[in-house]
Design a protein around this motif. Structure first.
Motif, PDB file in Angstrom:
ATOM      1  N   LEU A  40       1.144  -1.136   0.108  1.00  0.00           N
ATOM      2  CA  LEU A  40      -0.131  -0.073  -0.338  1.00  0.00           C
ATOM      3  C   LEU A  40       0.834   1.152   0.202  1.00  0.00           C
ATOM      4  N   LYS A  41       2.128   1.053   0.882  1.00  0.00           N
ATOM      5  CA  LYS A  41       2.898   2.457   0.899  1.00  0.00           C
ATOM      6  C   LYS A  41       3.481   2.874  -0.501  1.00  0.00           C
ATOM      7  N   SER A  43       2.324   1.957  -3.373  1.00  0.00           N
ATOM      8  CA  SER A  43       1.324   1.871  -4.267  1.00  0.00           C
ATOM      9  C   SER A  43       1.152   3.504  -3.841  1.00  0.00           C
ATOM     10  N   GLY A  44       2.125   4.819  -3.413  1.00  0.00           N
ATOM     11  CA  GLY A  44       1.812   5.675  -2.632  1.00  0.00           C
ATOM     12  C   GLY A  44       0.168   6.053  -1.846  1.00  0.00           C
ATOM     13  N   VAL A  45      -0.173   5.071  -1.428  1.00  0.00           N
ATOM     14  CA  VAL A  45      -1.136   5.936  -0.342  1.00  0.00           C
ATOM     15  C   VAL A  45      -1.267   6.197   0.697  1.00  0.00           C
ATOM     16  N   TYR A  92      -0.768  -5.772  -7.664  1.00  0.00           N
ATOM     17  CA  TYR A  92       0.379  -3.692  -6.932  1.00  0.00           C
ATOM     18  C   TYR A  92       1.096  -5.043  -8.793  1.00  0.00           C
ATOM     19  N   GLY A  95       0.427  -3.180 -11.768  1.00  0.00           N
ATOM     20  CA  GLY A  95      -0.299  -1.967 -11.917  1.00  0.00           C
ATOM     21  C   GLY A  95      -1.575  -1.495 -11.465  1.00  0.00           C
ATOM     22  N   LEU A  97      -3.808  -2.671  -8.746  1.00  0.00           N
ATOM     23  CA  LEU A  97      -3.283  -1.676  -7.531  1.00  0.00           C
ATOM     24  C   LEU A  97      -3.544  -0.331  -7.823  1.00  0.00           C
ATOM     25  N   LYS A  98      -2.249  -0.072  -8.126  1.00  0.00           N
ATOM     26  CA  LYS A  98      -2.166   1.585  -8.282  1.00  0.00           C
ATOM     27  C   LYS A  98      -3.414   2.109  -8.677  1.00  0.00           C
ATOM     28  N   SER A  99      -3.856   1.433  -9.859  1.00  0.00           N
ATOM     29  CA  SER A  99      -4.748   2.699 -10.944  1.00  0.00           C
ATOM     30  C   SER A  99      -6.558   2.419  -9.539  1.00  0.00           C
ATOM     31  N   LEU A 101      -6.555   2.092  -6.511  1.00  0.00           N
ATOM     32  CA  LEU A 101      -6.052   3.008  -5.122  1.00  0.00           C
ATOM     33  C   LEU A 101      -6.041   4.975  -6.008  1.00  0.00           C
ATOM     34  N   GLN A 102      -5.756   4.531  -7.111  1.00  0.00           N
ATOM     35  CA  GLN A 102      -6.048   6.597  -7.558  1.00  0.00           C
ATOM     36  C   GLN A 102      -7.203   6.839  -7.498  1.00  0.00           C
TER      37      GLN A 102
END
Length: 103
Positions: A40-41, A43-45, A92, A95, A97-99, A101-102
């Motif tokens: 999660l970190k 991924s920028g959360v 993750y 890619g 997960l990142k999209s 979470l954004q």
């Protein structure tokens, strides 16, 4: 609906990113929970709400019943159950997960 299930529902629907885990973000109590926090970190959360299932046996069992998923950690994004550590790792790496979470 039981008090625990109601509380879980309010927690996952009232926060954008919720991780039910063993331990805390600062001190994970199992490798899978630690990996989930790292993912999660990475991924920028920043605003992760974590729930330590080791503090309350009712919550520990309740989250498994709520999601119909037998293991912890469990990730919820915008009220939706995403999965556990292995699913988070796959998402993750792809890619996805990142999209998610954004949004």
């Amino acid at each position: 609906m039981s008090d625990v299930k109601q509380w879980i529902k309010e927690t996952v629907t009232g926060n954008p990113v919720v991780l039910f885990m063993k331990g805390t973000a600062q001190f994970p109590q199992c490798g899978f929970s630690g990996r989930a926090i790292q993912i999660l970190k990475a991924s920028g959360v920043d605003n992760i709400v974590t729930v330590n299932v080791l503090e309350d046996p009712e919550v520990r069992q309740g989250i498994k019943d709520y999601s119909n998923w037998p293991t912890v950690p469990q990730l919820y994004v915008n009220g939706e159950f995403i999965g556990g550590s292995d699913i988070m790792t796959e998402m993750y790496e792809s890619g996805e997960l990142k999209s998610l979470l954004q949004k």
